[in-house]
Design a protein around this motif. Structure first.
Motif, PDB file in Angstrom:
ATOM      1  N   LEU A 114       0.820  -1.207   0.000  1.00  0.00           N
ATOM      2  CA  LEU A 114       0.000   0.000   0.000  1.00  0.00           C
ATOM      3  C   LEU A 114       0.858   1.263   0.000  1.00  0.00           C
ATOM      4  O   LEU A 114       0.530   2.248  -0.665  1.00  0.00           O
ATOM      5  CB  LEU A 114      -0.957   0.004   1.185  1.00  0.00           C
ATOM      6  CG  LEU A 114      -2.095  -1.011   1.123  1.00  0.00           C
ATOM      7  CD1 LEU A 114      -2.880  -1.006   2.436  1.00  0.00           C
ATOM      8  CD2 LEU A 114      -3.004  -0.733  -0.047  1.00  0.00           C
ATOM      9  N   LEU A 115       1.956   1.235   0.752  1.00  0.00           N
ATOM     10  CA  LEU A 115       2.857   2.391   0.779  1.00  0.00           C
ATOM     11  C   LEU A 115       3.499   2.609  -0.586  1.00  0.00           C
ATOM     12  O   LEU A 115       3.663   3.757  -1.031  1.00  0.00           O
ATOM     13  CB  LEU A 115       3.932   2.216   1.851  1.00  0.00           C
ATOM     14  CG  LEU A 115       3.448   2.372   3.292  1.00  0.00           C
ATOM     15  CD1 LEU A 115       4.574   2.014   4.267  1.00  0.00           C
ATOM     16  CD2 LEU A 115       2.939   3.764   3.550  1.00  0.00           C
ATOM     17  N   LEU A 116       3.849   1.538  -1.268  1.00  0.00           N
ATOM     18  CA  LEU A 116       4.412   1.648  -2.608  1.00  0.00           C
ATOM     19  C   LEU A 116       3.376   2.246  -3.567  1.00  0.00           C
ATOM     20  O   LEU A 116       3.687   3.151  -4.350  1.00  0.00           O
ATOM     21  CB  LEU A 116       4.875   0.279  -3.103  1.00  0.00           C
ATOM     22  CG  LEU A 116       5.507   0.240  -4.491  1.00  0.00           C
ATOM     23  CD1 LEU A 116       6.765   1.107  -4.523  1.00  0.00           C
ATOM     24  CD2 LEU A 116       5.826  -1.185  -4.888  1.00  0.00           C
ATOM     25  N   THR A 117       2.146   1.767  -3.477  1.00  0.00           N
ATOM     26  CA  THR A 117       1.075   2.308  -4.315  1.00  0.00           C
ATOM     27  C   THR A 117       0.849   3.781  -3.993  1.00  0.00           C
ATOM     28  O   THR A 117       0.651   4.600  -4.888  1.00  0.00           O
ATOM     29  CB  THR A 117      -0.227   1.508  -4.096  1.00  0.00           C
ATOM     30  OG1 THR A 117       0.022   0.140  -4.378  1.00  0.00           O
ATOM     31  CG2 THR A 117      -1.341   2.018  -4.982  1.00  0.00           C
ATOM     32  N   CYS A 118       0.891   4.101  -2.717  1.00  0.00           N
ATOM     33  CA  CYS A 118       0.706   5.497  -2.284  1.00  0.00           C
ATOM     34  C   CYS A 118       1.812   6.380  -2.874  1.00  0.00           C
ATOM     35  O   CYS A 118       1.537   7.479  -3.370  1.00  0.00           O
ATOM     36  CB  CYS A 118       0.707   5.564  -0.764  1.00  0.00           C
ATOM     37  SG  CYS A 118       0.412   7.209  -0.103  1.00  0.00           S
ATOM     38  N   ALA A 119       3.035   5.906  -2.844  1.00  0.00           N
ATOM     39  CA  ALA A 119       4.149   6.686  -3.389  1.00  0.00           C
ATOM     40  C   ALA A 119       3.975   6.899  -4.888  1.00  0.00           C
ATOM     41  O   ALA A 119       4.219   8.001  -5.404  1.00  0.00           O
ATOM     42  CB  ALA A 119       5.472   5.980  -3.096  1.00  0.00           C
ATOM     43  N   LYS A 120       3.530   5.848  -5.591  1.00  0.00           N
ATOM     44  CA  LYS A 120       3.295   5.990  -7.036  1.00  0.00           C
ATOM     45  C   LYS A 120       2.203   7.024  -7.308  1.00  0.00           C
ATOM     46  O   LYS A 120       2.315   7.855  -8.215  1.00  0.00           O
ATOM     47  CB  LYS A 120       2.906   4.647  -7.644  1.00  0.00           C
ATOM     48  CG  LYS A 120       4.047   3.658  -7.736  1.00  0.00           C
ATOM     49  CD  LYS A 120       3.564   2.331  -8.303  1.00  0.00           C
ATOM     50  CE  LYS A 120       4.672   1.305  -8.325  1.00  0.00           C
ATOM     51  NZ  LYS A 120       4.193  -0.012  -8.817  1.00  0.00           N
ATOM     52  N   LEU A 121       1.148   6.965  -6.519  1.00  0.00           N
ATOM     53  CA  LEU A 121       0.054   7.911  -6.707  1.00  0.00           C
ATOM     54  C   LEU A 121       0.491   9.340  -6.376  1.00  0.00           C
ATOM     55  O   LEU A 121       0.095  10.291  -7.046  1.00  0.00           O
ATOM     56  CB  LEU A 121      -1.158   7.506  -5.870  1.00  0.00           C
ATOM     57  CG  LEU A 121      -1.894   6.256  -6.354  1.00  0.00           C
ATOM     58  CD1 LEU A 121      -2.975   5.858  -5.352  1.00  0.00           C
ATOM     59  CD2 LEU A 121      -2.487   6.475  -7.729  1.00  0.00           C
ATOM     60  N   GLN A 122       1.314   9.485  -5.348  1.00  0.00           N
ATOM     61  CA  GLN A 122       1.824  10.817  -5.022  1.00  0.00           C
ATOM     62  C   GLN A 122       2.677  11.357  -6.169  1.00  0.00           C
ATOM     63  O   GLN A 122       2.602  12.541  -6.497  1.00  0.00           O
ATOM     64  CB  GLN A 122       2.642  10.776  -3.727  1.00  0.00           C
ATOM     65  CG  GLN A 122       1.788  10.637  -2.493  1.00  0.00           C
ATOM     66  CD  GLN A 122       2.621  10.459  -1.236  1.00  0.00           C
ATOM     67  OE1 GLN A 122       3.747   9.969  -1.272  1.00  0.00           O
ATOM     68  NE2 GLN A 122       2.035  10.831  -0.107  1.00  0.00           N
ATOM     69  N   HIS A 123       3.450  10.481  -6.782  1.00  0.00           N
ATOM     70  CA  HIS A 123       4.251  10.901  -7.934  1.00  0.00           C
ATOM     71  C   HIS A 123       3.338  11.329  -9.086  1.00  0.00           C
ATOM     72  O   HIS A 123       3.605  12.334  -9.749  1.00  0.00           O
ATOM     73  CB  HIS A 123       5.182   9.770  -8.373  1.00  0.00           C
ATOM     74  CG  HIS A 123       5.984  10.104  -9.588  1.00  0.00           C
ATOM     75  ND1 HIS A 123       7.034  10.993  -9.563  1.00  0.00           N
ATOM     76  CD2 HIS A 123       5.875   9.690 -10.883  1.00  0.00           C
ATOM     77  CE1 HIS A 123       7.531  11.119 -10.765  1.00  0.00           C
ATOM     78  NE2 HIS A 123       6.850  10.335 -11.595  1.00  0.00           N
ATOM     79  N   GLN A 124       2.275  10.575  -9.308  1.00  0.00           N
ATOM     80  CA  GLN A 124       1.326  10.942 -10.363  1.00  0.00           C
ATOM     81  C   GLN A 124       0.680  12.291 -10.073  1.00  0.00           C
ATOM     82  O   GLN A 124       0.496  13.109 -10.974  1.00  0.00           O
ATOM     83  CB  GLN A 124       0.222   9.880 -10.498  1.00  0.00           C
ATOM     84  CG  GLN A 124       0.610   8.677 -11.302  1.00  0.00           C
ATOM     85  CD  GLN A 124      -0.563   7.724 -11.450  1.00  0.00           C
ATOM     86  OE1 GLN A 124      -1.336   7.525 -10.522  1.00  0.00           O
ATOM     87  NE2 GLN A 124      -0.673   7.129 -12.630  1.00  0.00           N
ATOM     88  N   VAL A 125       0.326  12.536  -8.817  1.00  0.00           N
ATOM     89  CA  VAL A 125      -0.285  13.813  -8.442  1.00  0.00           C
ATOM     90  C   VAL A 125       0.701  14.946  -8.704  1.00  0.00           C
ATOM     91  O   VAL A 125       0.340  15.987  -9.270  1.00  0.00           O
ATOM     92  CB  VAL A 125      -0.739  13.806  -6.962  1.00  0.00           C
ATOM     93  CG1 VAL A 125      -1.056  15.207  -6.482  1.00  0.00           C
ATOM     94  CG2 VAL A 125      -1.935  12.891  -6.775  1.00  0.00           C
ATOM     95  N   ALA A 126       1.958  14.742  -8.319  1.00  0.00           N
ATOM     96  CA  ALA A 126       2.970  15.776  -8.546  1.00  0.00           C
ATOM     97  C   ALA A 126       3.152  16.027 -10.041  1.00  0.00           C
ATOM     98  O   ALA A 126       3.233  17.184 -10.479  1.00  0.00           O
ATOM     99  CB  ALA A 126       4.290  15.369  -7.907  1.00  0.00           C
ATOM    100  N   GLN A 127       3.193  14.962 -10.829  1.00  0.00           N
ATOM    101  CA  GLN A 127       3.368  15.107 -12.278  1.00  0.00           C
ATOM    102  C   GLN A 127       2.177  15.830 -12.890  1.00  0.00           C
ATOM    103  O   GLN A 127       2.334  16.732 -13.708  1.00  0.00           O
ATOM    104  CB  GLN A 127       3.551  13.731 -12.936  1.00  0.00           C
ATOM    105  CG  GLN A 127       3.780  13.804 -14.433  1.00  0.00           C
ATOM    106  CD  GLN A 127       5.049  14.552 -14.804  1.00  0.00           C
ATOM    107  OE1 GLN A 127       6.072  14.395 -14.167  1.00  0.00           O
ATOM    108  NE2 GLN A 127       4.976  15.372 -15.834  1.00  0.00           N
ATOM    109  N   LEU A 128       0.968  15.455 -12.498  1.00  0.00           N
ATOM    110  CA  LEU A 128      -0.223  16.101 -13.038  1.00  0.00           C
ATOM    111  C   LEU A 128      -0.311  17.563 -12.601  1.00  0.00           C
ATOM    112  O   LEU A 128      -0.744  18.422 -13.373  1.00  0.00           O
ATOM    113  CB  LEU A 128      -1.482  15.339 -12.648  1.00  0.00           C
ATOM    114  CG  LEU A 128      -1.687  14.019 -13.397  1.00  0.00           C
ATOM    115  CD1 LEU A 128      -2.833  13.234 -12.783  1.00  0.00           C
ATOM    116  CD2 LEU A 128      -1.945  14.264 -14.868  1.00  0.00           C
TER     117      LEU A 128
END
Length: 181
Positions: A114-128
């Motif tokens: 879940l933490l790995l998924t959270c980090a990926k999603l945070q990266h996506q939010v930053a990119q967007l």
């Protein structure tokens, strides 16, 4: 007298041709200004639609992060975020995965995932967020460019109008025109 009249009529015709040419030029410039305005409005609509889509994606990613966050309350959400969370089919799956974890080791493994998924999603939010900022800057640049082009066209129209108004006028002869024979 006939020479003066002929010269006068020739000047009138020349001035009429000049007026027609200037009117055609004015009409062409007005059409150009109208095209620029339409382009500007189309571009602005597209930019607004792109920005709204990016905002919706960012909100969805924030909702995903909130749903997957191992620490409750990290993401502050309004009612819109809560509604988005309840609509996520992944939320039910995550809840089921957490319920199936029987041992501490399984729970820890699930937490790492879940933490790995959270980090990926945070990266996506930053990119967007970055993409949205770039898009907004491009929109502002386009707006400025089109506004300048529209202003230049209006200036040209004004100059042409001033030229037209400042054309020399030929004084009318004092003798009335003779009647045709």
């Amino acid at each position: 007298m006939n020479g003066d009249t002929l010269q006068w009529l020739t000047e009138i015709q020349a001035l009429q041709h000049q007026v027609m040419a200037l009117q055609q030029e004015r009409d062409a410039m007005a059409a150009t200004a109208q095209r620029w305005q339409k382009l500007y409005e189309t571009e602005a609509q597209q930019r607004r639609a792109d920005a709204a889509a990016a905002q919706a994606t960012i909100a969805q990613l924030h909702a995903d992060l909130a749903a997957q966050s191992p620490i409750k309350g990290v993401w502050k959400m309004g009612s819109e975020g809560a509604e988005a969370l309840s609509a996520l089919p992944e939320l039910a799956e995550l809840q089921a995965r957490c319920d199936r974890a029987q041992t501490l080791a399984e729970a820890q493994a699930e937490l790492r995932g879940l933490l790995l998924t959270c980090a990926k999603l945070q990266h996506q939010v930053a990119q967007l967020s970055h993409d949205l900022a770039v898009e907004q800057a491009a929109h502002q640049q386009t707006r400025n460019t089109l506004t300048l082009a529209l202003g230049d066209t209006i200036d040209l129209l004004t100059q042409e109008r001033q030229k037209y108004q400042s054309l020399p006028t030929t004084p009318m002869p004092k003798d009335p025109m003779p009647e045709p024979i």
